[in-house]
Design a protein around this motif. Structure first.
Motif, PDB file in Angstrom:
ATOM      1  N   UNK A 120       0.811  -1.221   0.000  1.00  0.00           N
ATOM      2  CA  UNK A 120       0.000   0.000   0.000  1.00  0.00           C
ATOM      3  C   UNK A 120       0.845   1.272   0.000  1.00  0.00           C
ATOM      4  N   UNK A 121       2.164   1.123   0.024  1.00  0.00           N
ATOM      5  CA  UNK A 121       3.044   2.286  -0.054  1.00  0.00           C
ATOM      6  C   UNK A 121       3.478   2.857   1.279  1.00  0.00           C
ATOM      7  N   UNK A 122       3.188   2.163   2.375  1.00  0.00           N
ATOM      8  CA  UNK A 122       3.625   2.645   3.693  1.00  0.00           C
ATOM      9  C   UNK A 122       5.146   2.528   3.802  1.00  0.00           C
ATOM     10  N   UNK A 123       5.782   3.527   4.366  1.00  0.00           N
ATOM     11  CA  UNK A 123       7.238   3.485   4.509  1.00  0.00           C
ATOM     12  C   UNK A 123       7.679   2.904   5.849  1.00  0.00           C
ATOM     13  N   UNK A 124       6.723   2.739   6.769  1.00  0.00           N
ATOM     14  CA  UNK A 124       7.034   2.127   8.054  1.00  0.00           C
ATOM     15  C   UNK A 124       5.786   1.467   8.626  1.00  0.00           C
ATOM     16  N   UNK A 125       6.002   0.582   9.584  1.00  0.00           N
ATOM     17  CA  UNK A 125       4.919   0.014  10.385  1.00  0.00           C
ATOM     18  C   UNK A 125       5.121   0.484  11.812  1.00  0.00           C
ATOM     19  N   UNK A 126       4.027   0.631  12.522  1.00  0.00           N
ATOM     20  CA  UNK A 126       4.106   1.019  13.925  1.00  0.00           C
ATOM     21  C   UNK A 126       2.961   0.381  14.683  1.00  0.00           C
ATOM     22  N   UNK A 127       3.145   0.272  15.996  1.00  0.00           N
ATOM     23  CA  UNK A 127       2.130  -0.364  16.821  1.00  0.00           C
ATOM     24  C   UNK A 127       2.242   0.124  18.256  1.00  0.00           C
ATOM     25  N   UNK A 128       1.161  -0.114  19.001  1.00  0.00           N
ATOM     26  CA  UNK A 128       1.157   0.116  20.439  1.00  0.00           C
ATOM     27  C   UNK A 128       1.315  -1.261  21.071  1.00  0.00           C
ATOM     28  N   UNK A 129       2.510  -1.530  21.578  1.00  0.00           N
ATOM     29  CA  UNK A 129       2.951  -2.873  21.933  1.00  0.00           C
ATOM     30  C   UNK A 129       2.907  -3.078  23.449  1.00  0.00           C
ATOM     31  N   UNK A 130       2.376  -4.212  23.858  1.00  0.00           N
ATOM     32  CA  UNK A 130       2.311  -4.533  25.292  1.00  0.00           C
ATOM     33  C   UNK A 130       3.709  -4.763  25.865  1.00  0.00           C
ATOM     34  N   UNK A 131       3.790  -4.736  27.177  1.00  0.00           N
ATOM     35  CA  UNK A 131       5.038  -5.086  27.866  1.00  0.00           C
ATOM     36  C   UNK A 131       5.469  -6.480  27.425  1.00  0.00           C
TER      37      UNK A 131
END
Length: 159
Positions: free
Chosen positions: A112-123
């Motif tokens: 889809x053309x995203x240059x990065x992935x990101x997330x809200x990651x648990x401990x």
């Protein structure tokens, strides 16, 4: 006997299985790093209505299945690269499923053309994401049903 796992796109018919897997994983795995009240508040967020809302959003869901077509994990991502969820069945932890699912959504985001992935990651998941090349940008506290939970915003450049 060794299992071979495969990944496929998910759809509405998978919601009951994904909901159960989500609840069980949060209550049995994330309890290592959060209190009982915290994991209950987290797992209670996964109502039927919430699942339907997620499937109607821009999220793309994928499931991992074993040789017997049993769902053993799932992941979701937006076209812009936000990884909303990544959960693996309690009996299939450390079998490479999370890695396989993460690679799937990273490729989807690239498509889809995203240059990065990101997330809200648990401990609980932070170490896994770090091993996969994600960097912690910040720690945050989220409020779920009167319970405060710590998680981390993590990001990985794709190109």
């Amino acid at each position: 006997m060794e299992n071979n796992f495969s990944v496929r796109p998910s759809d509405y018919k998978d919601i009951p299985v994904l909901s159960k897997l989500f609840h069980n994983t949060v209550l049995q795995i994330n309890i290592q790093d959060y209190t009982l009240a915290q994991v209950q508040a987290w797992s209670n967020r996964g109502t039927k209505e919430r699942w339907e809302e997620l499937f109607q959003s821009e999220l793309c869901f994928f499931v991992a299945e074993d040789d017997n077509n049993q769902v053993v994990g799932f992941v979701s991502v937006t076209p812009s690269g936000y990884i909303h969820s990544l959960f693996v069945h309690v009996d299939y932890q450390r079998c490479g499923i999370a890695h396989m699912l993460l690679k799937t959504v990273e490729e989807e985001a690239k498509r889809y053309g995203a240059s990065y992935c990101w997330s809200e990651v648990s401990i609980t998941a932070r170490g896994f994401f770090e091993k996969e090349g994600y960097e912690m940008e910040s720690e945050q506290t989220v409020l779920l049903n009167q319970e405060s939970l710590i998680n981390y915003i993590m990001r990985k450049r794709l190109f």
